[in-house]
Enzyme design. Structure first.
Site, PDB file in Angstrom:
ATOM      1  N   HIS A 167       0.827  -1.211   0.000  1.00  0.00           N
ATOM      2  CA  HIS A 167       0.000   0.000   0.000  1.00  0.00           C
ATOM      3  C   HIS A 167       0.859   1.258   0.000  1.00  0.00           C
ATOM      4  O   HIS A 167       2.085   1.213   0.198  1.00  0.00           O
ATOM      5  CB  HIS A 167      -0.939   0.004   1.206  1.00  0.00           C
ATOM      6  CG  HIS A 167      -0.246   0.017   2.538  1.00  0.00           C
ATOM      7  ND1 HIS A 167       0.287   1.157   3.098  1.00  0.00           N
ATOM      8  CD2 HIS A 167      -0.005  -0.982   3.436  1.00  0.00           C
ATOM      9  CE1 HIS A 167       0.822   0.876   4.273  1.00  0.00           C
ATOM     10  NE2 HIS A 167       0.668  -0.422   4.501  1.00  0.00           N
ATOM     11  N   CYS A 183       3.052  -4.755   6.862  1.00  0.00           N
ATOM     12  CA  CYS A 183       2.784  -4.599   5.432  1.00  0.00           C
ATOM     13  C   CYS A 183       3.956  -3.948   4.705  1.00  0.00           C
ATOM     14  O   CYS A 183       4.879  -3.418   5.312  1.00  0.00           O
ATOM     15  CB  CYS A 183       1.519  -3.783   5.223  1.00  0.00           C
ATOM     16  SG  CYS A 183       0.022  -4.596   5.819  1.00  0.00           S
TER      17      CYS A 183
END
Length: 214
Positions: A167, A183
């Site tokens: 992301h 992440c």
């Protein structure tokens, strides 16, 4: 047009956002993030803040490089140790992007697929993140001060979301660092570029110490 919160940050020195690492933003006399931005790229429903890449280590700037791995063209390969993401191309080349990765003990490795994609996605903490920081907000709408940034690729195994994302980030200085909650984070302009090149179903291989298997 610059998003209102970005204008305020640039002019008044306010933090751009909260993120996985720091929690809710607080007012500061001087905001080091604001100096990273040089304009915006048109997008909907928000413009994408553009980063002054001269502030980055050249290794982490988006570029085409020679690639000798055995993965098929179209595969996404994340090298946690090197803090880079490759999108494998034809002819022994790859697009290489700098990334930020999970803190020690938080990074995931293995093989998954892009199960879905999101544009300016909403953010919510995982159960583990809440257990470590009960004060985290339970949801945050998409926008320039959202921890997931402009785009997100949601990774799946066996048809199930494994809660691991690639992301964008509102902390450009974190690219090349090991500090997220697990992440893979990219510059917003880079994750938009990757999003446009990668369809749902793409294979994503995340390796650490040269290995994909846990």
């Amino acid at each position: 047009m610059l998003p209102r919160r970005l204008v305020l940050a640039l002019l008044a020195g306010l933090p751009l956002a909260a993120c996985n690492a720091r929690g809710p933003a607080t007012v500061a006399a001087v905001d080091p993030d604001a100096a990273w931005y040089i304009g915006t790229m048109p997008d909907q429903p928000y413009d994408v803040p553009l980063v002054d890449r001269s502030r980055m280590d050249p290794k982490y700037r988006r570029q085409t490089v020679a690639y000798t791995g055995l993965e098929r063209p179209g595969t996404v390969v994340v090298d946690i140790d090197e803090r880079v993401l490759y999108l494998v191309q034809e002819g022994g080349q790859a697009l290489r992007y700098g990334v930020g990765v999970g803190k020690l003990g938080f990074s995931w490795k293995g093989t998954a697929t892009v199960g879905r994609k999101g544009v300016w996605p909403d953010w919510g903490p995982t159960a583990k993140m809440v257990s470590l920081n009960p004060d985290l907000p339970r949801t945050r709408k998409g926008g320039v001060d959202n921890p997931l940034g402009a785009r997100a690729l949601y990774l799946y195994q066996g048809g199930r979301d494994i809660l691991f994302r690639i992301h964008g980030t509102n902390e450009p200085w974190s690219i090349g660092e090991q500090m997220s909650s697990g992440c893979v984070r990219m510059l917003n302009e880079d994750v938009v570029d990757l999003y446009n090149r990668v369809p749902v179903g793409t294979t994503v291989m995340v390796k650490r110490n040269g290995k994909y298997r846990v």
